[in-house]
Design an enzyme around this catalytic site. Structure first.
Site, PDB file in Angstrom:
ATOM      1  N   ASN A 245      -0.824  -7.351   5.973  1.00 42.03           N
ATOM      2  CA  ASN A 245      -0.224  -6.363   5.078  1.00 42.03           C
ATOM      3  C   ASN A 245      -1.304  -5.532   4.394  1.00 42.03           C
ATOM      4  O   ASN A 245      -1.858  -4.616   4.969  1.00 42.03           O
ATOM      5  CB  ASN A 245       0.687  -7.059   4.064  1.00 42.03           C
ATOM      6  CG  ASN A 245       1.169  -6.118   2.968  1.00 42.03           C
ATOM      7  OD1 ASN A 245       1.592  -5.006   3.280  1.00 42.03           O
ATOM      8  ND2 ASN A 245       1.064  -6.512   1.724  1.00 42.03           N
ATOM      9  N   GLU A 246      -1.648  -5.939   3.180  1.00 42.18           N
ATOM     10  CA  GLU A 246      -2.542  -5.087   2.375  1.00 42.18           C
ATOM     11  C   GLU A 246      -3.913  -5.759   2.309  1.00 42.18           C
ATOM     12  O   GLU A 246      -4.379  -6.109   1.246  1.00 42.18           O
ATOM     13  CB  GLU A 246      -1.923  -4.962   0.983  1.00 42.18           C
ATOM     14  CG  GLU A 246      -2.370  -3.787   0.205  1.00 42.18           C
ATOM     15  CD  GLU A 246      -1.576  -3.673  -1.095  1.00 42.18           C
ATOM     16  OE1 GLU A 246      -1.660  -4.587  -1.936  1.00 42.18           O
ATOM     17  OE2 GLU A 246      -0.872  -2.654  -1.263  1.00 42.18           O
TER      18      GLU A 246
ATOM     19  N   GLU B  48      11.060  -5.279   1.388  1.00 41.45           N
ATOM     20  CA  GLU B  48      10.427  -6.538   0.996  1.00 41.45           C
ATOM     21  C   GLU B  48      11.404  -7.277   0.093  1.00 41.45           C
ATOM     22  O   GLU B  48      12.123  -6.660  -0.705  1.00 41.45           O
ATOM     23  CB  GLU B  48       9.123  -6.262   0.233  1.00 41.45           C
ATOM     24  CG  GLU B  48       8.487  -7.552  -0.278  1.00 41.45           C
ATOM     25  CD  GLU B  48       7.054  -7.387  -0.774  1.00 41.45           C
ATOM     26  OE1 GLU B  48       6.671  -6.251  -1.125  1.00 41.45           O
ATOM     27  OE2 GLU B  48       6.338  -8.391  -0.811  1.00 41.45           O
TER      28      GLU B  48
ATOM     29  N   CYS C 226       3.433  -7.956   0.165  1.00 38.06           N
ATOM     30  CA  CYS C 226       2.639  -9.170  -0.104  1.00 38.06           C
ATOM     31  C   CYS C 226       3.363 -10.442   0.306  1.00 38.06           C
ATOM     32  O   CYS C 226       2.733 -11.496   0.445  1.00 38.06           O
ATOM     33  CB  CYS C 226       2.287  -9.248  -1.578  1.00 38.06           C
ATOM     34  SG  CYS C 226       1.133  -7.983  -2.092  1.00 38.06           S
TER      35      CYS C 226
END
Ligand code: AHR
Length: 656
Positions: A371-372, A47, A240
């Site tokens: 993603n999350e 990331e 993120c």
């Protein structure tokens, strides 16, 4: 015979001051191979956090090189001294319409100019070659002449060359600089030799030596760390960063391909995330875009695992949602990405890839949807993505989200839903204290063998607590991850992928810690956690072998001891044993290999050990690092002592 052996073990234990009154026996059923360990088992999470891309993996030394930051002169300093002039950010008649801003440098006399501080300085290596390039034009009738200098923080010139040919139309020119000394915090200066006005854009300084010597490429040392992990996959671009704080600033892969100047700058999601670590100069130039990610995967032999926004902004921030009836463009982005990666060179998106220099498909097999994320909003969106993607590309394995925690109500809401939907692979995230990792080596022993597979997509032991700036990459944290990883490997029929997170951090520019690899403007080092990852990944094996430990209760954070996993390696014909000793005393153990006829007496041992608080650093990069030795005495049944706080890999050649 056993009595004699036990007596000897007691004696050895006594001499070494070991933990167990009883000898510990590690039984390995070499003739009963279990689950296949997928080649994707150990991989990398990338990331752009902590200046991992711009200022990190990317070799480019100039920040805000195209003057697109909202403060167009951020990262640049006016050089006034006795001379006067002006610096203006303009956008009329630009060199590149997508990133239209440029710098007008008007010098009233020699000596006026502008300097770039790079990313908290520019790392310069004595006598290495650095290519300076700029897109420029002259303004008016004068003849601008500029001097390009590399200097120390106090202004000592280490290299200089003149740039004197300017045309009235935008033209790209370049020159090579060779600094006379090494400097960690150098600067680039653009200084007028005489009065004149020039427009400047895409100011670049890149070392000639890059990964695979690609012009404008990646930092060779940084990629080498990745290659040395022999990773099974590379997950990108996050994290993120995929989601964005709002949808407007989410990551959009289509804006990261094509010519670099056609990739619009975007604020980095970590720019203003943490009040305690503000990074107002953190933007994404996308010089590392989706093409480069796929290329990197190919370079290091990792399966590409892109993660795409699923119509949800970060739920820790705005949590903005795309209405379900407006999700089509997001789903189309995913379909188009598969064509970009895998389509033939005459398909619409495959052609764009081919035009970028890669006619052959990249052979992408995995794709992450969000993603999350969490909540019913995620499930609704995942369902629509999965339906469309599976209809067109049934063989692409989809990775779905399980929220930010490995055991909260969001997690327990998502898992049954994903099971119902027959999700392929569920992405679990875990940032927890080392005790959690020591206590959860058995986490997957009881997982449903018939449900979705697990991707332990982000994990790292936190020495203080998640997002604390005081977290450290200690050996104790790394060891707890190793203990946990024995459980991942043992359950390779359920856990098919795992990656530590985050990956990179700049010593002066980080927002989040701990991280796997740290670097400054010149050097980089692997943390103890890195070496744990490397030992598992480079000693993966093909099939899990059953292990029974006798003589100690199952190890936990309160009851330290041995964590063991074993595998066979078909090519070398070896048995690979990984043993974590979490106790602060040595553990002497008898190793029994069942189902083998004989064992080559010479074995290989790779030992990683240290004191609990040990860390690596730029100054001391090898405080905790693997030591490889050969040992004799390996047999169908033999003894080893496992040092306190250690991870040991034993490779044994056997005949069955
Ligand atoms: O790894 C840092 C962050 O932790 C990731 O961006 C996010 O997915 C998680 O919350």
């Amino acid at each position: 015979m056993n009595l004699i052996r036990t007596g000897i073990l007691f004696l050895v234990a006594g001499c070494l001051g070991v933990l167990w009154a009883e000898p510990v026996t590690i039984n390995i059923d070499a003739d009963k191979p279990g689950a296949a360990i997928p080649s994707t088992m150990w991989g990398i999470f990338f990331e752009d956090i902590n200046f991992g891309a711009d200022g990190g993996l990317c070799a480019e030394k100039i920040k805000n090189r195209s003057f697109e930051f909202p403060d167009g002169l951020m990262g640049w300093t006016e050089l006034k001294s006795a001379a006067s002039g002006s610096l203006q950010i303009l956008d009329s008649d630009p060199a590149t319409p997508v990133n239209p801003h440029y710098l007008r440098l008007k010098a009233d006399k020699a000596g006026y100019g502008v300097a770039s501080d790079g990313f908290r300085g520019i790392g310069l290596q004595k006598r290495d070659e650095y290519v300076f390039s700029v897109t420029a034009r002259k303004v008016g009738e004068g003849k601008p002449s500029l001097r390009i200098e590399l200097v120390t923080p106090d202004g000592k010139v280490l290299a200089k060359e003149n740039l004197a040919k300017f045309e009235s139309k935008w033209t790209r020119s370049s020159l090579t600089l060779r600094p006379s000394a090494t400097e960690l915090h150098g600067r680039l200066r653009i200084v007028a030799n005489a009065a004149g006005t020039a427009d400047l854009d895409w100011v670049s300084l890149v070392p000639k030596k890059t990964w695979k010597d690609r012009p404008n490429g990646l930092r060779a040392d940084a990629v080498q760390w990745l290659a040395d992990l022999k990773p099974g996959f590379l997950r990108f671009p996050g994290g993120c960063i995929v989601e964005g704080r709002t949808l407007d600033v989410r990551y959009q892969w289509k804006k990261t391909i094509g010519k670099p100047e056609d990739r619009p700058l975007l604020i980095n999601r970590w720019n203003d995330e943490f009040k305690h670590r503000p990074a107002p100069d953190y933007f994404q130039s996308f010089q590392l875009g989706f093409f480069e990610y796929f290329q990197l995967c190919e370079d290091i032999g990792a399966e590409p695992l892109p993660i795409l926004n699923c119509g949800m902004a970060c739920q820790f921030n705005s949590g903005e949602l795309v209405p379900l009836d407006q999700l089509d463009p997001y789903i189309q982005d995913a379909l188009d990405l598969i064509e970009f990666a895998n389509g033939s060179a005459d398909s619409t998106w495959g052609k764009i890839r081919a035009d970028m220099g890669h006619a052959e498909p990249f052979g992408m097999k995995f794709l992450g949807v969000g993603n999350e994320q969490w909540g019913p909003q995620y499930i609704e969106r995942y369902e629509l993505f999965a339906k469309a993607l599976k209809a067109r590309y049934p063989n692409i394995q989809l990775v779905s989200a399980a929220g930010p925690s490995p055991d909260d109500e969001r997690f327990h809401f998502l898992w049954p839903k994903l099971r119902e939907l027959k999700a392929d692979i569920v992405d679990e995230h875990c940032y927890a204290n080392p005790e959690w990792f020591f206590d959860n080596a058995g986490r997957y022993d009881s997982y449903d063998r018939n449900g979705p597979k697990v991707f332990m997509g982000e994990y790292a032991a936190q020495s203080v607590k998640t997002v604390s700036p005081d977290n450290r990459n200690t050996w104790r944290c790394a060891l707890s991850e190793a203990a946990f990883m024995t459980g991942l490997e043992r359950n390779a029929d359920v856990v098919v992928m795992a990656s530590y997170a985050p990956l990179f951090a700049h010593e002066d520019l980080w927002q989040w810690r701990p991280n796997l690899i740290w670097f400054d403007n010149l050097q980089s080092y692997g943390t103890p956690n890195y070496y744990v990852q490397q030992l598992f990944s480079c000693n993966r094996g093909d099939f899990v072998l059953p292990v029974r430990i006798e003589g100690q209760p199952a190890a936990t954070s309160k009851q330290p001891g041995l964590y063991v996993t074993a595998a066979n390696d078909l090519i070398s014909g070896q048995i690979i044993l990984k043993v974590v000793n979490s106790a602060d005393q040595a553990v002497v153990s008898e190793i029994r290999l069942h189902g083998v006829k004989s064992v080559e007496p010479k074995g290989t041992q790779i030992l990683l050990t240290g004191k609990a608080a040990d860390e690596n650093s730029i100054a001391s990069p090898k405080t905790v690092c693997p030591v490889v030795t050969t040992f004799s005495g390996a047999a169908v049944s033999f003894q080893r002592s496992f040092p306190p706080l250690s991870l040991t890999v034993l490779r044994l050649s056997v005949q069955d």
